[in-house]
Scaffold this motif. Structure first.
Motif, short mmCIF file in Angstrom:
data_model
loop_
_atom_site.label_atom_id
_atom_site.label_comp_id
_atom_site.label_asym_id
_atom_site.label_seq_id
_atom_site.Cartn_x
_atom_site.Cartn_y
_atom_site.Cartn_z
N GLU A 362 0.78 -1.08 0.19
CA GLU A 362 -0.02 0.05 0.00
C GLU A 362 0.90 1.28 -0.15
OE1 GLU A 362 -2.58 -0.30 3.40
OE2 GLU A 362 -3.46 -1.96 2.58
N LYS A 376 -5.57 -8.89 0.81
CA LYS A 376 -5.62 -7.76 1.70
C LYS A 376 -5.36 -6.42 0.68
CE LYS A 376 -4.18 -9.36 5.99
NZ LYS A 376 -5.16 -9.56 6.71
N ALA A 378 -6.31 -6.52 -2.90
CA ALA A 378 -6.69 -6.58 -4.01
C ALA A 378 -7.31 -5.40 -4.65
CB ALA A 378 -7.61 -7.94 -4.22
N ASP A 379 -7.91 -4.56 -3.75
CA ASP A 379 -8.74 -3.33 -4.16
C ASP A 379 -7.76 -2.16 -4.01
OD1 ASP A 379 -10.88 -4.86 -4.68
OD2 ASP A 379 -11.35 -4.65 -2.56
N VAL A 380 -6.47 -2.19 -3.61
CA VAL A 380 -5.68 -1.09 -3.40
C VAL A 380 -5.74 -0.01 -4.64
CG1 VAL A 380 -3.15 -0.26 -3.12
CG2 VAL A 380 -4.02 -2.19 -1.67
N LYS A 381 -5.65 1.08 -4.60
CA LYS A 381 -5.41 2.15 -5.68
C LYS A 381 -4.36 2.87 -5.21
CE LYS A 381 -9.93 1.95 -7.80
NZ LYS A 381 -11.00 2.78 -8.22
N ASP A 387 -4.32 7.34 -9.40
CA ASP A 387 -5.25 6.30 -8.95
C ASP A 387 -5.47 5.06 -9.49
OD1 ASP A 387 -6.19 7.76 -6.51
OD2 ASP A 387 -7.58 9.13 -7.73
N PRO A 389 -5.46 1.24 -10.44
CA PRO A 389 -5.89 0.02 -9.35
C PRO A 389 -4.76 -0.94 -9.33
CG PRO A 389 -6.69 -0.27 -11.64
CD PRO A 389 -6.22 1.01 -11.57
N GLY A 391 -3.51 -3.08 -7.25
CA GLY A 391 -3.88 -3.97 -6.55
C GLY A 391 -4.29 -5.27 -7.72
N ARG A 392 -5.32 -4.48 -8.59
CA ARG A 392 -5.94 -5.43 -9.57
C ARG A 392 -4.80 -5.81 -10.38
NH1 ARG A 392 -7.67 -4.34 -14.34
NH2 ARG A 392 -7.83 -2.01 -14.05
N ASP A 396 -3.48 -9.44 -10.97
CA ASP A 396 -3.91 -10.13 -12.04
C ASP A 396 -2.32 -10.65 -12.78
OD1 ASP A 396 -6.48 -9.73 -11.80
OD2 ASP A 396 -6.56 -8.21 -13.57
#
Length: 447
Positions: A362, A376, A378-381, A387, A389, A391-392, A396
């Motif tokens: 993060e 934990k 996965a949704d971090v930007k 901004d 993404p 985490g994605r 991936d």
């Protein structure tokens, strides 16, 4: 990290032909996500025999930018363990770090309690230097195995079961780019549109030629063709060794494709001709000297450190051309000659626990190797990177990255080829001549 940390450059003599023939299969993308994501090994959990002793000064020696200090993890650890202090030394260039570490290991003196090991060196450690590092099983490491991706764990494990390091980050790959420079050159800036236009490496080079023709003054498409080569070979299962452990880099079409693509980028004038980890390269982040940077996750923290606050919102992250891959990732190990072995293990166990790995991603971008940390993030930007993404994008890439074969001379071979590409890029050496120089360099370095 920090191949970067990961970083780049020439290794030492890697050992005997017998040792070189032993490959280690490793998912450099680092993350077997099948099955339940674990949350074991919390921020405070430690086996009783690993508790840090009062008054100990634990020394940590790293390369590149692991980000522990910047993320405030050392300060938190010291607060949780009154009387314990952590002192870090850091060498920016992994090549210089590795050479120094080999000298100190041979002499048995001057070693820190914790030493960082880049993933491209871990096979050399497990195959050739197991007697110089602590078997972490003696401190309770066996209980942590299910908290890490199997391949990450097994890469630091010897054939007879000794565990020589705990995994830090891994290096799933993406492409970092300067939105502001793209806009000035008339290129699209949206990460999804770019990912579609450069879905192949040919598409990436075509966009690079468009950028070259309309770029702001003193700005190139990418930093160096060495970084292009590194990220492309990170997408391959077999690079320098095959699954049987035989050296195949000279005949492997994947290596040759990455070489030819990098040569073409140099000849098309797409590179800023900057040696990674050099002072001019560091200065180029703030100067806008290049518009794209092949970008393993750990590079995010490095960009922030070099570009500074002025770079916030100018950078973005998109999916990598050509598919998923991995570049870098590291381990923390305890030398036999360490002064505070028990305390060192307690520290590295805490630093590599899911909570700390998630926080590090993060704040610094280092993608976790702990399975419990992956969910934990996965949704971090990342606000610094417009901004994106992250985490994605990196998650991936980590899921899709190939299981790669590593051998004792992996890093050495990569470094020699990168050096040869630099000859093409900076000196105008003919590609065939430069390739032959790389082959000679590998033979000299590996015996």
């Amino acid at each position: 990290m920090p191949t970067a940390r990961a970083a780049a450059t020439t290794g030492i003599r890697a050992g005997t032909p017998t040792a070189l023939a032993r490959g280690v299969a490793l998912r450099l993308g680092a993350v077997a996500l099948a099955g339940a994501l674990l949350t074991a090994c919390g921020s405070g959990a430690q086996p009783e025999d690993a508790a840090a002793g009062a008054g100990a000064k634990v020394t940590v020696d790293l390369f590149g930018s692991f980000g522990y200090k910047e993320a405030g993890l050392y300060a938190e650890y010291e607060k949780l363990h009154p009387g314990v202090t952590v002192k870090q030394t850091d060498t920016e260039d992994e090549q210089d770090y590795w050479k120094s570490l080999q000298t100190r290991l041979a002499g048995g003196g001057g070693l820190a309690d914790v030493q960082g090991i880049e993933v491209g060196r871990i096979a050399a450690v497990t195959q050739q230097q197991a007697d110089r590092f602590e078997d972490l099983n003696a401190y309770g490491a066996g209980a942590l195995r299910s908290s890490f991706a199997d391949a990450k764990w097994s890469a630091a494990t010897t054939k007879d079961g000794k565990v020589l390091g705990l995994g830090t980050d891994v290096g799933p790959e993406a492409m970092c780019y300067r939105r502001d420079l793209f806009e000035k050159a008339g290129l699209p800036t949206g990460r999804e549109e770019l990912a579609a236009q450069w879905s192949t490496w040919d598409g990436y080079l075509e966009l690079g030629r468009r950028y070259r023709d309309h770029a702001p003054d003193k700005s190139a498409w990418l930093d160096s063709v060495g970084s292009l080569y590194a990220v492309m070979t990170g997408q391959e299962k077999e690079r320098y060794y095959d699954a049987a452990g035989a050296l195949v880099y000279e005949t492997n079409p994947a290596v040759r494709t990455a070489w030819n693509t990098s040569v073409r980028a140099a000849q098309d004038g797409l590179s800023a001709k900057l040696d990674q980890w050099s002072a001019p390269w560091n200065q180029a982040f703030a100067a806008g000297s290049f518009a794209t940077l092949p970008c393993p996750a750990w590079m995010l923290g490095y960009i922030k450190g070099q570009a500074g606050d002025a770079g916030a919102g100018k950078w973005d992250v998109a999916a990598l051309p050509g598919g998923a891959g991995n570049w870098g990732g590291s381990y923390l190990a305890v030398p036999r000659a360490a002064k505070h072995k028990k305390e060192a293990y307690a520290l590295i166990q805490w630093l590599t626990a899911p909570e700390q790995q998630a926080r590090l991603f993060e704040k610094q971008g280092s993608f976790p190797s702990s399975t419990g940390a992956i969910a934990k993030v996965a949704d971090v930007k990342d606000s610094y990177f417009s901004d994106a993404p992250t985490g994605r994008i990196f998650g991936d890439a980590a899921k899709a990255a190939p299981v790669q074969v590593l051998g004792a001379a992996d890093k050495t071979i990569a470094d020699q080829i990168t050096n040869a590409l630099s000859e093409v890029e900076r000196k105008g050496t003919a590609p065939d001549k430069a390739w032959e120089n790389a082959r000679k360099g590998v033979r000299n370095a590996t015996g």
